[in-house]
Motif scaffolding. Structure first.
Motif, PDB file in Angstrom:
ATOM      1  N   LYS A   1       2.092   2.104  -3.518  1.00 42.29           N
ATOM      2  CA  LYS A   1       1.076   2.786  -4.323  1.00 42.29           C
ATOM      3  C   LYS A   1       0.974   4.260  -3.921  1.00 42.29           C
ATOM      4  O   LYS A   1       0.820   5.133  -4.773  1.00 42.29           O
ATOM      5  CB  LYS A   1      -0.266   2.081  -4.192  1.00 42.29           C
ATOM      6  CG  LYS A   1      -0.237   0.717  -4.864  1.00 42.29           C
ATOM      7  CD  LYS A   1      -1.548   0.004  -4.834  1.00 42.29           C
ATOM      8  CE  LYS A   1      -1.435  -1.263  -5.651  1.00 42.29           C
ATOM      9  NZ  LYS A   1      -1.794  -2.452  -4.980  1.00 42.29           N
ATOM     10  N   LYS A   2       1.059   4.537  -2.615  1.00 41.40           N
ATOM     11  CA  LYS A   2       0.992   5.930  -2.158  1.00 41.40           C
ATOM     12  C   LYS A   2       2.224   6.727  -2.578  1.00 41.40           C
ATOM     13  O   LYS A   2       2.140   7.921  -2.840  1.00 41.40           O
ATOM     14  CB  LYS A   2       0.836   5.976  -0.638  1.00 41.40           C
ATOM     15  CG  LYS A   2      -0.540   5.558  -0.172  1.00 41.40           C
ATOM     16  CD  LYS A   2      -0.629   5.555   1.328  1.00 41.40           C
ATOM     17  CE  LYS A   2      -1.985   5.021   1.766  1.00 41.40           C
ATOM     18  NZ  LYS A   2      -2.043   4.783   3.212  1.00 41.40           N
ATOM     19  N   ALA A   3       3.368   6.050  -2.639  1.00 38.23           N
ATOM     20  CA  ALA A   3       4.614   6.719  -3.020  1.00 38.23           C
ATOM     21  C   ALA A   3       4.791   6.800  -4.534  1.00 38.23           C
ATOM     22  O   ALA A   3       5.795   7.321  -5.007  1.00 38.23           O
ATOM     23  CB  ALA A   3       5.798   5.991  -2.401  1.00 38.23           C
ATOM     24  N   ASN A   4       3.819   6.251  -5.283  1.00 43.46           N
ATOM     25  CA  ASN A   4       3.872   6.232  -6.754  1.00 43.46           C
ATOM     26  C   ASN A   4       5.125   5.538  -7.292  1.00 43.46           C
ATOM     27  O   ASN A   4       5.742   5.997  -8.246  1.00 43.46           O
ATOM     28  CB  ASN A   4       3.774   7.640  -7.341  1.00 43.46           C
ATOM     29  CG  ASN A   4       2.389   8.220  -7.165  1.00 43.46           C
ATOM     30  OD1 ASN A   4       1.399   7.485  -7.193  1.00 43.46           O
ATOM     31  ND2 ASN A   4       2.314   9.514  -6.945  1.00 43.46           N
ATOM     32  N   ILE A   5       5.490   4.450  -6.655  1.00 45.98           N
ATOM     33  CA  ILE A   5       6.601   3.630  -7.137  1.00 45.98           C
ATOM     34  C   ILE A   5       5.988   2.490  -7.949  1.00 45.98           C
ATOM     35  O   ILE A   5       5.285   1.640  -7.406  1.00 45.98           O
ATOM     36  CB  ILE A   5       7.438   3.077  -5.966  1.00 45.98           C
ATOM     37  CG1 ILE A   5       8.036   4.232  -5.171  1.00 45.98           C
ATOM     38  CG2 ILE A   5       8.532   2.164  -6.481  1.00 45.98           C
ATOM     39  CD1 ILE A   5       8.748   3.827  -3.906  1.00 45.98           C
ATOM     40  N   ASP A   6       6.232   2.499  -9.251  1.00 47.34           N
ATOM     41  CA  ASP A   6       5.608   1.519 -10.148  1.00 47.34           C
ATOM     42  C   ASP A   6       6.569   0.375 -10.448  1.00 47.34           C
ATOM     43  O   ASP A   6       7.097   0.245 -11.559  1.00 47.34           O
ATOM     44  CB  ASP A   6       5.172   2.187 -11.456  1.00 47.34           C
ATOM     45  CG  ASP A   6       4.041   3.168 -11.228  1.00 47.34           C
ATOM     46  OD1 ASP A   6       3.244   2.928 -10.318  1.00 47.34           O
ATOM     47  OD2 ASP A   6       3.975   4.168 -11.964  1.00 47.34           O
TER      48      ASP A   6
ATOM     49  N   SER B   1       6.215   7.656   2.925  1.00 51.06           N
ATOM     50  CA  SER B   1       4.908   7.930   2.322  1.00 51.06           C
ATOM     51  C   SER B   1       3.759   7.496   3.222  1.00 51.06           C
ATOM     52  O   SER B   1       2.652   8.002   3.099  1.00 51.06           O
ATOM     53  CB  SER B   1       4.788   7.267   0.955  1.00 51.06           C
ATOM     54  OG  SER B   1       4.726   5.876   1.118  1.00 51.06           O
TER      55      SER B   1
ATOM     56  N   SER C   1       0.837  -1.205   0.000  1.00 53.67           N
ATOM     57  CA  SER C   1       0.000   0.000   0.000  1.00 53.67           C
ATOM     58  C   SER C   1       0.869   1.251   0.000  1.00 53.67           C
ATOM     59  O   SER C   1       0.531   2.259  -0.641  1.00 53.67           O
ATOM     60  CB  SER C   1      -0.956  -0.002   1.192  1.00 53.67           C
ATOM     61  OG  SER C   1      -0.243   0.139   2.398  1.00 53.67           O
TER      62      SER C   1
END
Length: 116
Positions: free
Chosen positions: A83-88, A115, A80
């Protein structure tokens, strides 16, 4: 009229027996046994191509979880936080980083913790 199936039957049998090459005993020599075993084997091959994907995903999750636990974070919180840190990064890449480069994974974990 009589229909002779010599060449057609031989080709069909040879095709089946060629596919049954590695089977044990009569399952590679006798057409009927080879055909029965080949039907089963092709079903298993189809099923296990799907299961292979599941098994690898489970392995990646186990590796990521083990690496996360060393950094005092649970797997679910880590995902989770990603996803919040925008690490894809997908699980395959994360598992490879966790396995081969623990220092880089620790950096990712620290970004995730910030994050959260």
């Amino acid at each position: 009229m009589r229909v002779k199936t010599g060449i057609v039957r031989r080709r069909r049998h040879k095709k089946i027996l060629k596919l049954a090459k590695g089977f044990y005993s009569g399952r590679r020599k006798h057409f009927r046994k080879a055909k029965e075993q080949l039907e089963r084997s092709l079903c298993y091959a189809y099923r296990d191509r799907k299961q292979k994907k599941r098994n690898f995903r489970a392995l990646w999750i186990v590796r990521i979880n083990a690496a996360c636990r060393k950094s005092d974070i649970s797997y679910s919180k880590f995902i989770s936080g990603l996803k919040k840190a925008n690490i894809d990064l997908d699980r395959k890449v994360l598992a490879d980083i966790a396995y081969s480069n623990p220092v880089a994974f620790a950096n990712i974990v620290s970004q995730v913790k910030q994050s959260l």
